[in-house]
Design a protein around this motif. Structure first.
Motif, PDB file in Angstrom:
ATOM      1  N   TRP A  62      20.015  11.175   4.841  1.00 45.69           N
ATOM      2  CA  TRP A  62      21.128  10.258   5.104  1.00 45.69           C
ATOM      3  C   TRP A  62      22.381  11.011   5.506  1.00 45.69           C
ATOM      4  CZ3 TRP A  62      17.252   9.420   1.616  1.00 45.69           C
ATOM      5  CH2 TRP A  62      16.532   8.234   1.763  1.00 45.69           C
ATOM      6  N   ASP A  63      22.229  12.253   6.004  1.00 47.31           N
ATOM      7  CA  ASP A  63      23.340  12.977   6.615  1.00 47.31           C
ATOM      8  C   ASP A  63      23.738  12.291   7.922  1.00 47.31           C
ATOM      9  OD1 ASP A  63      23.631  14.924   4.697  1.00 47.31           O
ATOM     10  OD2 ASP A  63      22.876  16.567   5.925  1.00 47.31           O
TER      11      ASP A  63
ATOM     12  N   ARG B 174      20.212  24.519  11.308  1.00 45.61           N
ATOM     13  CA  ARG B 174      20.824  25.606  10.535  1.00 45.61           C
ATOM     14  C   ARG B 174      21.587  25.041   9.351  1.00 45.61           C
ATOM     15  NH1 ARG B 174      20.915  26.843  15.825  1.00 45.61           N
ATOM     16  NH2 ARG B 174      20.316  28.954  16.441  1.00 45.61           N
ATOM     17  N   PHE B 175      21.303  25.597   8.186  1.00 43.96           N
ATOM     18  CA  PHE B 175      22.101  25.301   6.994  1.00 43.96           C
ATOM     19  C   PHE B 175      22.607  26.643   6.515  1.00 43.96           C
ATOM     20  CE2 PHE B 175      22.288  21.656   3.789  1.00 43.96           C
ATOM     21  CZ  PHE B 175      23.500  22.077   3.297  1.00 43.96           C
ATOM     22  N   GLU B 176      23.757  27.036   7.065  1.00 40.19           N
ATOM     23  CA  GLU B 176      24.262  28.394   6.875  1.00 40.19           C
ATOM     24  C   GLU B 176      25.584  28.380   6.109  1.00 40.19           C
ATOM     25  OE1 GLU B 176      22.588  30.368  11.006  1.00 40.19           O
ATOM     26  OE2 GLU B 176      24.493  29.263  11.035  1.00 40.19           O
TER      27      GLU B 176
ATOM     28  N   TYR C 207      27.847  20.562  15.609  1.00 43.82           N
ATOM     29  CA  TYR C 207      28.374  21.551  14.667  1.00 43.82           C
ATOM     30  C   TYR C 207      28.910  20.849  13.426  1.00 43.82           C
ATOM     31  CZ  TYR C 207      28.202  25.371  18.080  1.00 43.82           C
ATOM     32  OH  TYR C 207      27.780  26.335  18.961  1.00 43.82           O
ATOM     33  N   GLY C 208      28.955  21.598  12.326  1.00 42.22           N
ATOM     34  CA  GLY C 208      29.605  21.120  11.115  1.00 42.22           C
ATOM     35  C   GLY C 208      28.683  20.353  10.200  1.00 42.22           C
ATOM     36  N   LEU C 209      28.960  20.446   8.880  1.00 42.90           N
ATOM     37  CA  LEU C 209      28.170  19.753   7.874  1.00 42.90           C
ATOM     38  C   LEU C 209      28.657  18.328   7.685  1.00 42.90           C
ATOM     39  CD1 LEU C 209      27.750  22.398   5.025  1.00 42.90           C
ATOM     40  CD2 LEU C 209      25.931  21.445   6.451  1.00 42.90           C
ATOM     41  N   ASP C 210      27.746  17.466   7.317  1.00 43.93           N
ATOM     42  CA  ASP C 210      28.092  16.120   6.895  1.00 43.93           C
ATOM     43  C   ASP C 210      29.194  16.185   5.832  1.00 43.93           C
ATOM     44  OD1 ASP C 210      26.749  13.095   6.464  1.00 43.93           O
ATOM     45  OD2 ASP C 210      27.654  13.955   4.676  1.00 43.93           O
ATOM     46  N   PRO C 211      30.195  15.294   5.888  1.00 42.78           N
ATOM     47  CA  PRO C 211      31.342  15.402   4.975  1.00 42.78           C
ATOM     48  C   PRO C 211      31.113  14.828   3.582  1.00 42.78           C
ATOM     49  CG  PRO C 211      31.648  13.531   6.454  1.00 42.78           C
ATOM     50  CD  PRO C 211      30.379  14.225   6.899  1.00 42.78           C
TER      51      PRO C 211
END
Length: 355
Positions: free
Chosen positions: A131-132, A156-158, A258-262
């Motif tokens: 659910w991202d 990528r989960f960096e 780009y960027g992670l789910d908030p």
């Protein structure tokens, strides 16, 4: 949903329990956070401060002694406790939610699934990153055929954490089921399997890069799916320059985000689900296009769908109250563990493993 909410017992109030499970349970219609299990006095105080009506228990045994007063157990304790706690809950006649990766091996996950099926009880695995926001957006693009035939999926989960933080997640003891392969790797593998189907073969590289680190902190997994898609998955704590979260390459276009789910950051900051939950600023939208880098303006901006972690527990409540489908089954989690076990063997023996 109407009537008396289902009473939930939550085992563990560390990162998973306090940041993810407790707030999401409390925000879900049809569920009520009844009891939190933690022996840590500071975490007990934290739980009581955040949920004044919650009951506290120092041990899981205290919780199971009054199993008849509960309707659902959530296991958010360290990985090595998942199987024994879930087994005890199921044998007590209680449905269970278990944090990923559910177990240390696929065989253990399938044994738990069989027990739940035998008892006709729900056993669900908390894979919140289905659910991202970026994952939901990519599923939409794939369903609409925007990319054509997908050839390669890069995920990528960096992070940049040059010094180990310690704790069981970074322990070198195999019994702890720590390391990034089983932590962040559980997420990226699950997402790849949901998007592109079963794995046919797995190749992996795992490294311990940081001084003082005891388990893998820089890992690459390559999956060849039975349908032909190749997934290249990176999980790392040693990435000084972060790559795109997703780069998906198809026969007509690609998607780069780009960027992670908030949502995790919001939960850590004490925010709770409500209006505009999971929304992302337009400046962070990914791009869809072909023939040019998104960094230089290639492609068109693709609006990111809001992330929706609350949907997981809403689905759990609906499954228990209305007989709706289990949002994440233990057998799905076992398939991901097949890949993680194959990856561990591949890295150790320097071979490609056929499933």
């Amino acid at each position: 949903m109407t009537g008396t909410p289902l009473r939930v017992g939550l085992v563990g109030y560390g990162l998973a329990g306090s940041v993810f499970h407790a707030p999401l349970i409390a925000a879900t219609e049809g569920l009520a956070l009844d009891t939190v299990v933690t022996s840590n006095p500071e975490r007990q105080q934290q739980a009581r401060a955040e949920f004044p009506d919650v009951r506290l228990a120092a041990t899981p045994d205290e919780l199971f002694d009054r199993a008849a007063e509960l309707d659902l157990i959530v296991v958010a304790s360290p990985n090595k406790t998942h199987v024994p706690l879930a087994t005890t809950a199921l044998k007590a006649g209680l449905p269970v939610v278990v944090d990923k990766p559910v177990a240390g091996t696929a065989a253990e996950a399938r044994a738990l699934a069989a027990l739940a099926e035998e008892r006709e009880l729900l056993l669900s695995v908390f894979q919140n990153r289905r659910w991202d926001n970026d994952f939901l957006t990519l599923r939409k693009l794939l369903n609409e055929g925007e990319l054509g035939d997908v050839w390669r999926f890069e995920s990528r989960f960096e992070r940049w954490r040059p010094k180990p933080k310690g704790g069981w997640r970074e322990s070198g003891d195999p019994a702890e089921i720590g390391g990034l392969l089983y932590d962040l790797g559980s997420h990226v593998v699950d997402q790849a399997l949901v998007l592109f189907g079963p794995a046919a073969s797995v190749y992996a590289e795992t490294d311990i890069r940081r001084p003082g680190a005891e388990t893998d902190d820089d890992t690459f997994i390559a999956i060849t799916h039975t349908g032909g898609v190749r997934s290249h998955l990176y999980v790392s704590a040693t990435t000084a320059q972060l790559g795109p979260r997703f780069r998906v390459l198809g026969s007509t276009a690609g998607y780069v985000k780009y960027g992670l789910d908030p949502q995790e950051a919001a939960l850590r900051d004490g925010l709770r689900p409500g209006p505009d939950w999971g929304a992302e600023d337009e400046s962070l939208w990914g791009r869809v296009g072909s023939g040019e880098s998104p960094v230089t303006g290639g492609g068109r901006p693709e609006p990111t769908l809001p992330g929706d972690y609350p949907a997981y527990y809403a689905a759990v409540a609906k499954a228990l109250l209305e007989g709706a489908p289990n949002p994440v089954t233990a057998r799905e989690a076992a398939a991901a563990l097949d890949v993680l076990e194959a990856a561990r063997r591949s890295a150790r023996e320097k071979v490609t493993v056929t499933l």
